[in-house]
Design a protein around this motif. Sequence first.
Motif, PDB file in Angstrom:
ATOM      1  N   LEU A   1       1.018  -1.484  -0.356  1.00 48.24           N
ATOM      2  CA  LEU A   1      -0.281  -0.077  -0.167  1.00 48.24           C
ATOM      3  C   LEU A   1       0.874   1.512  -0.037  1.00 48.24           C
ATOM      4  O   LEU A   1       1.070   2.000  -0.907  1.00 48.24           O
ATOM      5  N   THR A   2       1.678   1.130   0.743  1.00 42.22           N
ATOM      6  CA  THR A   2       2.603   2.593   1.153  1.00 42.22           C
ATOM      7  C   THR A   2       3.532   3.044  -0.570  1.00 42.22           C
ATOM      8  O   THR A   2       3.243   4.006  -0.528  1.00 42.22           O
ATOM      9  N   ASP A   3       3.629   1.704  -1.346  1.00 42.18           N
ATOM     10  CA  ASP A   3       4.411   1.823  -2.698  1.00 42.18           C
ATOM     11  C   ASP A   3       3.288   2.459  -3.637  1.00 42.18           C
ATOM     12  O   ASP A   3       3.411   3.110  -4.766  1.00 42.18           O
ATOM     13  N   THR A   4       2.486   2.045  -3.888  1.00 42.56           N
ATOM     14  CA  THR A   4       1.217   2.142  -4.105  1.00 42.56           C
ATOM     15  C   THR A   4       0.538   4.036  -3.584  1.00 42.56           C
ATOM     16  O   THR A   4       0.144   4.661  -4.533  1.00 42.56           O
ATOM     17  N   VAL A   5       0.405   4.396  -3.010  1.00 39.43           N
ATOM     18  CA  VAL A   5       0.935   5.357  -2.502  1.00 39.43           C
ATOM     19  C   VAL A   5       1.642   6.707  -3.014  1.00 39.43           C
ATOM     20  O   VAL A   5       1.143   7.203  -3.580  1.00 39.43           O
ATOM     21  N   ARG A   6       2.085   5.936  -1.994  1.00 42.67           N
ATOM     22  CA  ARG A   6       3.707   7.127  -3.375  1.00 42.67           C
ATOM     23  C   ARG A   6       3.711   6.814  -4.610  1.00 42.67           C
ATOM     24  O   ARG A   6       4.358   8.248  -5.399  1.00 42.67           O
ATOM     25  N   HIS A   7       2.945   6.561  -5.250  1.00 47.39           N
ATOM     26  CA  HIS A   7       2.760   7.091  -6.316  1.00 47.39           C
ATOM     27  C   HIS A   7       1.592   6.827  -7.728  1.00 47.39           C
ATOM     28  O   HIS A   7       1.441   6.862  -8.534  1.00 47.39           O
ATOM     29  N   PHE A   8       1.197   7.508  -6.659  1.00 49.32           N
ATOM     30  CA  PHE A   8       0.105   7.624  -6.436  1.00 49.32           C
ATOM     31  C   PHE A   8      -0.495   8.533  -8.164  1.00 49.32           C
ATOM     32  O   PHE A   8      -1.918   8.298  -8.414  1.00 49.32           O
ATOM     33  N   GLU A   9       0.830   9.348  -8.864  1.00 53.72           N
ATOM     34  CA  GLU A   9       0.502  10.303  -9.359  1.00 53.72           C
ATOM     35  C   GLU A   9       0.537   9.680 -11.108  1.00 53.72           C
ATOM     36  O   GLU A   9      -0.524   9.870 -11.772  1.00 53.72           O
ATOM     37  N   GLU A  10       0.707   7.949 -11.119  1.00 54.30           N
ATOM     38  CA  GLU A  10       0.010   7.277 -12.280  1.00 54.30           C
ATOM     39  C   GLU A  10      -0.522   7.039 -12.528  1.00 54.30           C
ATOM     40  O   GLU A  10      -1.168   6.664 -13.378  1.00 54.30           O
TER      41      GLU A  10
ATOM     42  N   ILE B   1       3.772  15.299   3.062  1.00 53.59           N
ATOM     43  CA  ILE B   1       4.870  16.737   2.329  1.00 53.59           C
ATOM     44  C   ILE B   1       4.369  16.439   0.837  1.00 53.59           C
ATOM     45  O   ILE B   1       3.993  17.652   0.024  1.00 53.59           O
ATOM     46  N   GLU B   2       4.278  15.737   0.212  1.00 49.56           N
ATOM     47  CA  GLU B   2       4.019  15.667  -1.117  1.00 49.56           C
ATOM     48  C   GLU B   2       2.798  15.501  -1.462  1.00 49.56           C
ATOM     49  O   GLU B   2       2.472  15.582  -2.749  1.00 49.56           O
ATOM     50  N   VAL B   3       2.540  14.181  -1.177  1.00 46.39           N
ATOM     51  CA  VAL B   3       0.845  14.272  -1.383  1.00 46.39           C
ATOM     52  C   VAL B   3      -0.089  14.562  -0.616  1.00 46.39           C
ATOM     53  O   VAL B   3      -1.003  15.590  -1.646  1.00 46.39           O
ATOM     54  N   LEU B   4      -0.689  14.983   0.091  1.00 43.51           N
ATOM     55  CA  LEU B   4      -1.302  15.639   0.725  1.00 43.51           C
ATOM     56  C   LEU B   4      -1.627  17.098   0.400  1.00 43.51           C
ATOM     57  O   LEU B   4      -2.977  17.937   0.111  1.00 43.51           O
ATOM     58  N   PRO B   5      -0.651  18.001  -0.067  1.00 47.14           N
ATOM     59  CA  PRO B   5      -0.602  18.975  -0.760  1.00 47.14           C
ATOM     60  C   PRO B   5      -1.221  19.329  -2.429  1.00 47.14           C
ATOM     61  O   PRO B   5      -2.042  20.027  -2.954  1.00 47.14           O
ATOM     62  N   GLU B   6      -1.247  17.299  -2.724  1.00 52.32           N
ATOM     63  CA  GLU B   6      -1.610  17.297  -4.209  1.00 52.32           C
ATOM     64  C   GLU B   6      -3.197  17.601  -4.275  1.00 52.32           C
ATOM     65  O   GLU B   6      -3.894  17.397  -4.402  1.00 52.32           O
ATOM     66  N   LEU B   7      -2.960  16.075  -3.260  1.00 54.76           N
ATOM     67  CA  LEU B   7      -5.059  16.174  -3.096  1.00 54.76           C
ATOM     68  C   LEU B   7      -5.986  17.170  -2.496  1.00 54.76           C
ATOM     69  O   LEU B   7      -6.737  17.118  -3.403  1.00 54.76           O
ATOM     70  N   LYS B   8      -5.799  18.471  -1.857  1.00 58.71           N
ATOM     71  CA  LYS B   8      -6.112  19.680  -1.366  1.00 58.71           C
ATOM     72  C   LYS B   8      -6.354  20.141  -2.936  1.00 58.71           C
ATOM     73  O   LYS B   8      -6.764  20.680  -2.930  1.00 58.71           O
ATOM     74  N   LYS B   9      -5.276  20.145  -3.739  1.00 57.36           N
ATOM     75  CA  LYS B   9      -5.193  21.033  -4.893  1.00 57.36           C
ATOM     76  C   LYS B   9      -6.225  20.502  -5.710  1.00 57.36           C
ATOM     77  O   LYS B   9      -7.085  21.515  -6.239  1.00 57.36           O
ATOM     78  N   LEU B  10      -6.314  19.274  -6.027  1.00 62.78           N
ATOM     79  CA  LEU B  10      -6.775  18.567  -6.562  1.00 62.78           C
ATOM     80  C   LEU B  10      -7.880  18.900  -6.396  1.00 62.78           C
ATOM     81  O   LEU B  10      -9.487  19.408  -7.053  1.00 62.78           O
ATOM     82  N   THR B  11      -8.379  18.523  -5.391  1.00 62.13           N
ATOM     83  CA  THR B  11     -10.018  18.615  -4.841  1.00 62.13           C
ATOM     84  C   THR B  11     -10.198  20.201  -4.816  1.00 62.13           C
ATOM     85  O   THR B  11     -11.935  20.404  -4.722  1.00 62.13           O
ATOM     86  N   SER B  12      -9.830  21.094  -4.358  1.00 68.36           N
ATOM     87  CA  SER B  12     -10.076  22.474  -4.218  1.00 68.36           C
ATOM     88  C   SER B  12     -10.283  22.701  -5.779  1.00 68.36           C
ATOM     89  O   SER B  12     -11.567  22.941  -6.245  1.00 68.36           O
ATOM     90  N   LEU B  13      -9.772  22.579  -6.993  1.00 67.14           N
ATOM     91  CA  LEU B  13      -9.704  22.613  -7.652  1.00 67.14           C
ATOM     92  C   LEU B  13     -11.241  21.790  -9.042  1.00 67.14           C
ATOM     93  O   LEU B  13     -12.232  21.795  -9.291  1.00 67.14           O
ATOM     94  N   ILE B  14     -11.379  20.235  -8.394  1.00 67.06           N
ATOM     95  CA  ILE B  14     -12.240  20.018  -8.289  1.00 67.06           C
ATOM     96  C   ILE B  14     -14.064  20.750  -8.482  1.00 67.06           C
ATOM     97  O   ILE B  14     -14.759  20.881  -8.899  1.00 67.06           O
ATOM     98  N   LEU B  15     -13.752  20.982  -7.230  1.00 73.57           N
ATOM     99  CA  LEU B  15     -15.048  21.330  -6.855  1.00 73.57           C
ATOM    100  C   LEU B  15     -15.575  22.404  -6.797  1.00 73.57           C
ATOM    101  O   LEU B  15     -16.603  23.388  -6.282  1.00 73.57           O
ATOM    102  N   THR B  16     -14.326  23.925  -7.167  1.00 68.52           N
ATOM    103  CA  THR B  16     -15.023  25.190  -8.067  1.00 68.52           C
ATOM    104  C   THR B  16     -15.101  25.502  -9.090  1.00 68.52           C
ATOM    105  O   THR B  16     -15.160  26.806  -9.470  1.00 68.52           O
TER     106      THR B  16
END
Length: 191
Positions: free
Chosen positions: A139-148, A175-190
């Motif tokens: 699961l760690t590797d799957t999450v680490r490679h979320f961009e794939e 540091i790397e994943v949560l900022p991207e998640l928040k950015k995508l979430t905001s972009l989609i919901l706005t």
Amino acid sequence: MQSLLQEIRQCEICKSQLNHVPRPVLNASKSSKILIIGQAPGAKVHASGVPWDDKSGENLRSWLGIDQKCFYDPKKIAIVPMGFCYPGKGKSGDLPPRPECAAQWHEVLLNELKEVKLTLLIGQYAQNYYLGERVKKTLTDTVRHFEEYLPDYFALPHPSPRNNIWRAKNQWFDIEVLPELKKLTSLILTK
């Protein structure tokens, strides 16, 4: 859509496998923009009937950068677990989601969610089911490679407080994943 949701909420397909009365818990709308596919409701959610109505839900909302009002607005967020009912307690936590739910309901329900721009796959059950052979060894590797898996899927660990040790060992997640998640979430919901 409302009749389908009602049918799912009345489902008893796994009744003989449970030690309690089935109570399917989900939330969705034809206009949902983000789909959250988690594991299964816990005991607290089973009691309240409100998805992610626990500390895990608080953590998830924080990860997404949204409040309760947004999170529970089905026009914005669809919540469809792998197992719709609380599976019961096991030796080291809750039992795995009952497999009948996804097989019976996911395809028909997801076909109705035509406005979904991003699907969050929370935990190994959702990731294994939807990513199939694309899932990594851990699961760690799957999450680490979320961009794939983008733009369709965003792989996440379970936001349970029990995973705080995992987060401490994997600080790259915050540091790397949560900022991207928040950015995508905001972009989609706005939009």
